[in-house]
Design a protein around this motif. Sequence first.
Motif, mmCIF file in Angstrom:
data_model
loop_
_atom_site.group_PDB
_atom_site.id
_atom_site.type_symbol
_atom_site.label_atom_id
_atom_site.label_comp_id
_atom_site.label_asym_id
_atom_site.label_seq_id
_atom_site.Cartn_x
_atom_site.Cartn_y
_atom_site.Cartn_z
ATOM 1 N N ASP A 20 -34.523 10.356 23.665
ATOM 2 C CA ASP A 20 -35.062 10.901 24.863
ATOM 3 C C ASP A 20 -35.323 12.459 24.535
ATOM 4 O O ASP A 20 -35.400 12.726 23.264
ATOM 5 N N THR A 32 -34.137 15.171 24.613
ATOM 6 C CA THR A 32 -32.981 16.160 24.016
ATOM 7 C C THR A 32 -33.253 16.230 22.465
ATOM 8 O O THR A 32 -32.926 17.141 21.854
ATOM 9 N N TYR A 33 -33.951 14.984 22.054
ATOM 10 C CA TYR A 33 -34.304 15.090 20.619
ATOM 11 C C TYR A 33 -35.703 15.763 20.173
ATOM 12 O O TYR A 33 -36.228 15.649 19.193
ATOM 13 N N LEU A 34 -36.328 16.355 21.202
ATOM 14 C CA LEU A 34 -37.542 16.932 20.812
ATOM 15 C C LEU A 34 -37.701 18.402 20.389
ATOM 16 O O LEU A 34 -36.880 19.375 21.159
ATOM 17 N N ARG A 72 -30.356 1.532 17.489
ATOM 18 C CA ARG A 72 -29.179 2.327 17.855
ATOM 19 C C ARG A 72 -27.855 1.502 17.479
ATOM 20 O O ARG A 72 -27.144 1.662 18.306
ATOM 21 N N ARG A 125 -22.052 10.143 14.273
ATOM 22 C CA ARG A 125 -23.143 10.470 15.500
ATOM 23 C C ARG A 125 -23.523 11.933 15.246
ATOM 24 O O ARG A 125 -23.639 12.736 16.271
ATOM 25 N N TRP A 126 -23.857 12.402 14.373
ATOM 26 C CA TRP A 126 -24.308 13.881 14.067
ATOM 27 C C TRP A 126 -25.889 14.089 14.588
ATOM 28 O O TRP A 126 -26.274 14.954 15.303
ATOM 29 N N PHE A 127 -26.517 12.980 14.522
ATOM 30 C CA PHE A 127 -27.870 13.119 14.965
ATOM 31 C C PHE A 127 -28.160 13.050 16.365
ATOM 32 O O PHE A 127 -27.837 12.029 16.967
ATOM 33 N N THR A 128 -29.022 13.966 17.024
ATOM 34 C CA THR A 128 -29.165 14.042 18.245
ATOM 35 C C THR A 128 -29.953 12.975 18.693
ATOM 36 O O THR A 128 -29.894 12.276 19.572
ATOM 37 N N GLY A 156 -30.029 9.768 16.971
ATOM 38 C CA GLY A 156 -29.395 8.644 16.768
ATOM 39 C C GLY A 156 -29.864 8.382 15.121
ATOM 40 O O GLY A 156 -29.413 7.431 14.502
ATOM 41 N N GLN A 164 -34.997 9.859 10.735
ATOM 42 C CA GLN A 164 -34.561 10.330 9.375
ATOM 43 C C GLN A 164 -34.618 9.019 8.664
ATOM 44 O O GLN A 164 -34.753 8.791 7.382
#
Lengths: 224, 559
Positions: A16, A18-20, A103, A188-191, A193, A197
């Motif tokens: 979503d 938040t990962y932009l 996910r 779970r470091w990646f915003t 998921g 990457q």
Amino acid sequence: MSSATAPAHDNTFGQDDTYLYHHFDDLHQQHESSSLGMWAFLATEVLFFGGVLGAFAIVQTLHAPAMRAASHHLDVLLGAINTGVLLCSSLAMALAVRAAQLRQDRHTVWLLIATIVLGSAFLGIKAYEWIHDYHEELVPGLNFNQERYPGRQILFWSFYFTLTGIHALHMVIGIVIMAIMAVLVWRRWFTGGGATQIEMLGLYWHFVDIVWVFLYPILYLINK
Amino acid sequence: MSHEPQADDPRLVEESDPKLGYLGSDFSIKSWLLTTDHKRIALLYLASITFFFIFGGVAASLVRMELMTPRGDVFNAPDDYNRTFTIHGVFMVFFFLIPGVPAVLGNFLLPLMIGARDLAFPRINLLSWYIYMLGGLFTMYALVAGGVDTGWTFYTPYSTMFSNTQVIAAALGIFIVGFSSILTALNFIVTIHTMRAPGMTWLRLPLFIWAHYATSLIIVLGTPVLAITIVLVAVERVFRVGIFDPAYGGDPLLFQHLFWFYSHPAVYIMILPSFGVISEIVTAFARRKIFGYSFMAGALLAIAVLGFLVWGHHMFVSSQSMYAGLIFSVLSFLVAVPSGIKVFNWTATLYKGSVSFRTPMLYALGFIGLFTIGGLTGLVLSTMATDVHVHDTYFVVAHFHYIMVGGMVMAYLGGLHFWWPKMTGRMYSEFWGALSALTVFIGFNLTFFPQFILGYMGMPRRYYEYPEEFQVLNVMSTAGASILAVGYLMPLIYLPISLLIGKVANANPWAAYGLEWTTASPPPTHNFEEIPIVTGGPYDYELQDRADQQREVQEQGIV
Ligand code: HEM
Ligand SMILES: [Cu+2]
């Protein structure tokens, strides 16, 4: 391009906004940028290997008999096994990418670990071969025996160690990044998921595998 | 999955100051060293590239001082002379000419010109600067503390088997800095592809963008070949195996092929971005649409492609087959066609334009003249029969300095002056600007024109002593170099001064066309208050001027 062009297919995998990142318009654009960047980097890599492969092709053509004689000392079976191991690692990597997109963090981590194990197995077999070569006095600069392997054969070995060396270095880099990614996904470091990457890492890993698919025949099979 | 605040927060944006824009957000050193703003990174590059340029320039001054007299007197031994011209060549080529325009002007302007908020990968952009610094300082250490005497070309087998100097260390430094070019080029390609503002179609891109696109393609495809060549040189040197050394069954020509496969395209890496700069300046100060836009863009791509096919013209006398030489010669002539298109179209743009001779324009006009001389002498060199006569003489030295110094450095300074108000929000002194452009032009020609004659008379390059009869021309050249140095020192003084006492610049001090002029000077951190929507092609000066007139008529009632 911009949000005006509708994405041909959804490549955002439930991430979503938040990962932009702030400088992108939407997730589609962001994903496309990462992907294009990785492909352009792989183009660089093609030319990196292409330079030395081109040089080797010339040497091989000019001194074909000596090259063929030298190639006899490579173990075709070990090379074939290694090819299989590497292809399996690519499969594991592909599954890891899929798992990351869905996910399924646990799956992703385990598949990354599987890729790491297979990649390390490849390096282990490669190291065994190198040690064997060393005992056979085949390593230029360390103990090459010009009397046992006369003529231009030394050229083959110079290229062999350069090619397999930089290939192995690429694998080591891939494995290290994979290990870091596995830990980050676990924590779970990646915003987002980590789907993007891990997909990019996957592209890199497949590229390194394909390089080997070229190296194997031109190094091991030219005497057949 | 939960969305608590995470370590990797993508929405973090640096602050912006209402008046000072991106410059004023935060003055701490840390904020500069950790910035991901492309505009700040451009300024980091500006500072470091200037530093390396001065370093390479000092080496050049020593070389010219030595050549003032026929006998060796400045240096104690020929070896010291060799080390000095290697420092000069390596630093100018790899740390100034190649990154110069893209890393400073390109970094700053590319997102602004296409209406984006930043480059696609801001953190990679910062990383590229750190890699650049690492490579630069490392090479500097290797060349000063150890010294290398091979010249910037590192020809084998001398570089691998005979030279007792720090070849590997220097090569490693160049290998490292290659990564910084590649990362910048990747960033540019992706940004141009994916981040154009709505309406900014490919054929509406300013030529500056096309130039950087073509350059980035060359960097991405060429630099890795140099990297692997360096690896092979290191392997041969460390393990004493024969890849290039005939004594061990290797082939020295192989090195030359690999090296020039990169290094001829590299000369276009150095010049193409400058083409972009010149197109912007010429249109702005002639107030005309560029003549033949699509040909100009096509010529850039054609040069990028053809540039990969002519490397053999550096090897005419190297025992390369005559037939190969013939083909390389023909292909080199073909490259001259798109280069000619560029020059003709700039000239045609000037024709009937209302030309104003401000500082950037003076530099640009200098560029056009000097680049033409450099390009035409390139044809003399591409002709096998004449090249045999002048190969490895001062004629070649003059040829590439006309293009690199007369071309790239002129365009770099012109661009710096053109966009200085945008970058800093201040105007520099026009008097001093014009004076520096004139001094550089005169000093340059006095330095390098005599070298054409010297080379034609047979003076070889890379020797530190020469016969008496060459002295007059050499003294002229050294005298010119000191004038040139004065010309370069001037901007180093008046540009920083302008930051303190210069007139405050408005958003568009030259009344120029282009998105970068629609935002404040200096631009806010986010570049645009609102992402622009593009409705027309670039350089529509006639239209713009007519619109301005109309508005004046409406507002003030003058006819
Ligand atoms: C446009 C930008 C150009 C740049 C920056 C440039 C730069 C250079 C440089 C650095 C060298 C010397 C390399 C060395 O030996 O150290 C060189 C040599 C040469 N250039 Fe150019 N050049 C340019 C354009 C051209 C063009 C358009 C042509 C021909 C159409 C050309 C033909 C040659 C030839 C034939 C040589 C080799 C001369 C010899 O070593 O005998 N160059 N150039
Ligand atoms: Cu060339």
